[in-house]
Design a protein around this motif. Structure first.
Motif, mmCIF file in Angstrom:
data_model
loop_
_atom_site.group_PDB
_atom_site.id
_atom_site.type_symbol
_atom_site.label_atom_id
_atom_site.label_comp_id
_atom_site.label_asym_id
_atom_site.label_seq_id
_atom_site.Cartn_x
_atom_site.Cartn_y
_atom_site.Cartn_z
ATOM 1 N N VAL A 251 44.133 8.545 -25.793
ATOM 2 C CA VAL A 251 45.418 9.498 -26.077
ATOM 3 C C VAL A 251 45.538 10.549 -25.010
ATOM 4 O O VAL A 251 46.654 10.662 -24.518
ATOM 5 C CB VAL A 251 45.258 9.919 -27.641
ATOM 6 C CG1 VAL A 251 46.382 10.805 -27.828
ATOM 7 C CG2 VAL A 251 45.309 8.794 -28.350
ATOM 8 N N ASP A 252 44.521 11.320 -24.865
ATOM 9 C CA ASP A 252 44.682 12.494 -23.963
ATOM 10 C C ASP A 252 45.207 12.314 -22.536
ATOM 11 O O ASP A 252 45.955 12.784 -21.800
ATOM 12 C CB ASP A 252 43.207 13.394 -23.937
ATOM 13 C CG ASP A 252 43.109 14.217 -25.368
ATOM 14 O OD1 ASP A 252 43.900 14.121 -25.957
ATOM 15 O OD2 ASP A 252 41.905 14.464 -25.406
ATOM 16 N N ALA A 253 44.363 11.148 -21.850
ATOM 17 C CA ALA A 253 44.823 10.652 -20.475
ATOM 18 C C ALA A 253 46.208 10.261 -20.622
ATOM 19 O O ALA A 253 46.976 10.445 -19.794
ATOM 20 C CB ALA A 253 43.694 9.680 -20.041
ATOM 21 N N LEU A 254 46.649 9.447 -21.807
ATOM 22 C CA LEU A 254 48.048 8.785 -21.602
ATOM 23 C C LEU A 254 48.967 9.976 -21.880
ATOM 24 O O LEU A 254 49.976 9.847 -21.116
ATOM 25 C CB LEU A 254 48.262 7.887 -22.798
ATOM 26 C CG LEU A 254 49.471 7.066 -23.103
ATOM 27 C CD1 LEU A 254 49.750 6.463 -21.641
ATOM 28 C CD2 LEU A 254 49.304 6.104 -24.285
ATOM 29 N N ALA A 255 48.646 10.966 -22.689
ATOM 30 C CA ALA A 255 49.559 12.141 -22.766
ATOM 31 C C ALA A 255 49.738 13.018 -21.609
ATOM 32 O O ALA A 255 50.911 13.201 -21.184
ATOM 33 C CB ALA A 255 49.264 12.907 -24.094
ATOM 34 N N ALA A 256 48.724 12.985 -21.069
ATOM 35 C CA ALA A 256 48.702 13.682 -19.462
ATOM 36 C C ALA A 256 49.531 12.775 -18.462
ATOM 37 O O ALA A 256 50.304 13.408 -17.713
ATOM 38 C CB ALA A 256 47.346 14.097 -18.899
ATOM 39 N N ALA A 257 49.375 11.804 -18.561
ATOM 40 C CA ALA A 257 50.256 10.816 -17.587
ATOM 41 C C ALA A 257 51.679 10.881 -17.951
ATOM 42 O O ALA A 257 52.344 10.926 -17.113
ATOM 43 C CB ALA A 257 49.739 9.419 -17.758
ATOM 44 N N ILE A 258 52.011 11.122 -19.169
ATOM 45 C CA ILE A 258 53.424 10.971 -19.602
ATOM 46 C C ILE A 258 54.032 12.430 -19.280
ATOM 47 O O ILE A 258 55.038 12.694 -18.782
ATOM 48 C CB ILE A 258 53.384 10.738 -21.120
ATOM 49 C CG1 ILE A 258 53.159 9.497 -21.595
ATOM 50 C CG2 ILE A 258 55.041 11.180 -21.737
ATOM 51 C CD1 ILE A 258 52.847 9.090 -22.849
ATOM 52 N N CYS A 259 53.106 13.560 -19.370
ATOM 53 C CA CYS A 259 53.542 14.973 -19.497
ATOM 54 C C CYS A 259 53.578 15.506 -18.061
ATOM 55 O O CYS A 259 54.480 16.260 -17.960
ATOM 56 C CB CYS A 259 52.732 15.694 -20.632
ATOM 57 S SG CYS A 259 53.344 17.223 -20.849
ATOM 58 N N GLY A 260 52.770 15.024 -17.346
ATOM 59 C CA GLY A 260 52.602 15.787 -16.054
ATOM 60 C C GLY A 260 51.391 17.019 -16.073
ATOM 61 O O GLY A 260 50.958 17.174 -17.279
ATOM 62 N N SER A 261 51.357 17.453 -14.921
ATOM 63 C CA SER A 261 50.420 18.740 -14.942
ATOM 64 C C SER A 261 50.765 19.945 -15.003
ATOM 65 O O SER A 261 50.034 20.915 -14.587
ATOM 66 C CB SER A 261 49.308 18.303 -13.950
ATOM 67 O OG SER A 261 50.159 18.493 -12.520
ATOM 68 N N GLY A 262 52.025 20.115 -15.487
ATOM 69 C CA GLY A 262 52.658 21.574 -15.371
ATOM 70 C C GLY A 262 52.504 22.604 -16.343
ATOM 71 O O GLY A 262 53.150 23.242 -16.795
ATOM 72 N N HIS A 263 51.676 22.276 -17.309
ATOM 73 C CA HIS A 263 51.503 22.793 -18.655
ATOM 74 C C HIS A 263 50.203 23.847 -18.655
ATOM 75 O O HIS A 263 49.079 23.530 -17.841
ATOM 76 C CB HIS A 263 51.242 21.964 -19.943
ATOM 77 C CG HIS A 263 52.547 21.463 -20.247
ATOM 78 N ND1 HIS A 263 53.739 21.914 -20.694
ATOM 79 C CD2 HIS A 263 53.055 20.107 -20.080
ATOM 80 C CE1 HIS A 263 54.548 21.234 -20.851
ATOM 81 N NE2 HIS A 263 54.339 19.994 -20.300
ATOM 82 N N LYS A 264 49.998 24.682 -19.294
ATOM 83 C CA LYS A 264 48.962 25.861 -19.461
ATOM 84 C C LYS A 264 47.776 25.123 -19.792
ATOM 85 O O LYS A 264 48.085 24.104 -20.674
ATOM 86 C CB LYS A 264 49.122 26.878 -20.283
ATOM 87 C CG LYS A 264 50.143 28.050 -19.680
ATOM 88 C CD LYS A 264 50.275 29.159 -20.733
ATOM 89 C CE LYS A 264 51.029 30.240 -20.263
ATOM 90 N NZ LYS A 264 51.141 31.277 -21.071
ATOM 91 N N HIS A 265 46.671 25.545 -19.357
ATOM 92 C CA HIS A 265 45.507 24.649 -20.020
ATOM 93 C C HIS A 265 45.328 23.462 -19.886
ATOM 94 O O HIS A 265 44.489 22.736 -20.551
ATOM 95 C CB HIS A 265 45.361 25.100 -21.398
ATOM 96 C CG HIS A 265 45.462 26.428 -21.852
ATOM 97 N ND1 HIS A 265 44.707 27.610 -21.513
ATOM 98 C CD2 HIS A 265 46.513 26.970 -22.637
ATOM 99 C CE1 HIS A 265 45.305 28.738 -21.901
ATOM 100 N NE2 HIS A 265 46.382 28.441 -22.618
#
Length: 90
Positions: free
Chosen positions: A53-67
């Protein structure tokens, strides 16, 4: 003799996952993902198949978020995508 219902094809599953990632509820009647999410389809399908879930969410979201964490809506999309991949009713 009746026709058997066919399982979704690999391509259809990939397109369904891309639509979820793109935001299938972002506008009424939306039936296709944007070009960007369609292009990410193979990668998202590969990650979805792992159940991460975390890896998939990161792929959807991108890397522009805090933390370096995905936002809640993208995490929700990731969970939904994994459920669809596993054949669950969503």
């Amino acid at each position: 003799m009746t026709a058997l219902a066919e399982a979704p094809t690999f391509h259809a599953l990939e397109q369904r996952l891309a639509l979820i990632a793109c935001g299938e509820n972002s506008r009424p009647g939306k039936t296709q993902a944007c070009d960007v999410h369609r292009g990410k389809g193979p990668t998202m399908l590969r990650i979805t198949s792992t159940g991460a879930v975390d890896a998939l969410a990161a792929a959807i979201c991108g890397s522009g978020h805090k933390h370096n964490r995905a936002c809640a809506p993208c995490t929700d999309k990731a969970v939904k995508m994994i459920r669809v991949y596993n054949g669950e009713t969503v």
